[in-house]
Design a protein around this motif. Sequence first.
Motif: not given
Length: 184
Positions: A1-13
Amino acid sequence: DVYVVKVLNSSGGGNPVFFWDDLGKAIDWCRINKSVDIISISIGDGGNYPGSEPCPDLVDQQIDNAYNAGMAVIIASGNDGYTNGISYPACSPNAISVGATTKSDAIWSLTNRGSNLDLLAPGASIASLRYDPTKTQVGCVNINGEITVCSGTSMATPHVSGVAALLLDLNSTLTPSQIESTLK
């Protein structure tokens, strides 16, 4: 399984006030909520450690907790061309830091490196899927609406993470230090 955990905002910052806290929470989420074996991180602070000063410790506790739970934490060393150190959090003691090589197996010129760099992997001129066909990511050349070619330690880190996954598929009892040792 692959999980994606988003840390950055939509601008990549990231919000400078909350960024390290958010990254620490993401690492903890992987450790607490899912049966994660490998955490792959392509984020850095742009610093040169130990070149200019000691490595920070902003998310070391979370990295240490993941390491102690048996998770390999694999982190890009950064793309600033430092020859005497790497960026944070790659310099964290229990992280496996990754620099990039070229297709001719030379160290890619902008790879941060020093005595604390753990591994090198292919990272220059890597074809990848475009996340947004209307944008061109910095340091990349778009081939078409679906494919881009990029260079950097963020291209090399997933190679190491993938090989670590293959090693765990062969022997699920490997510890993070055994994975690092095997790859070295």
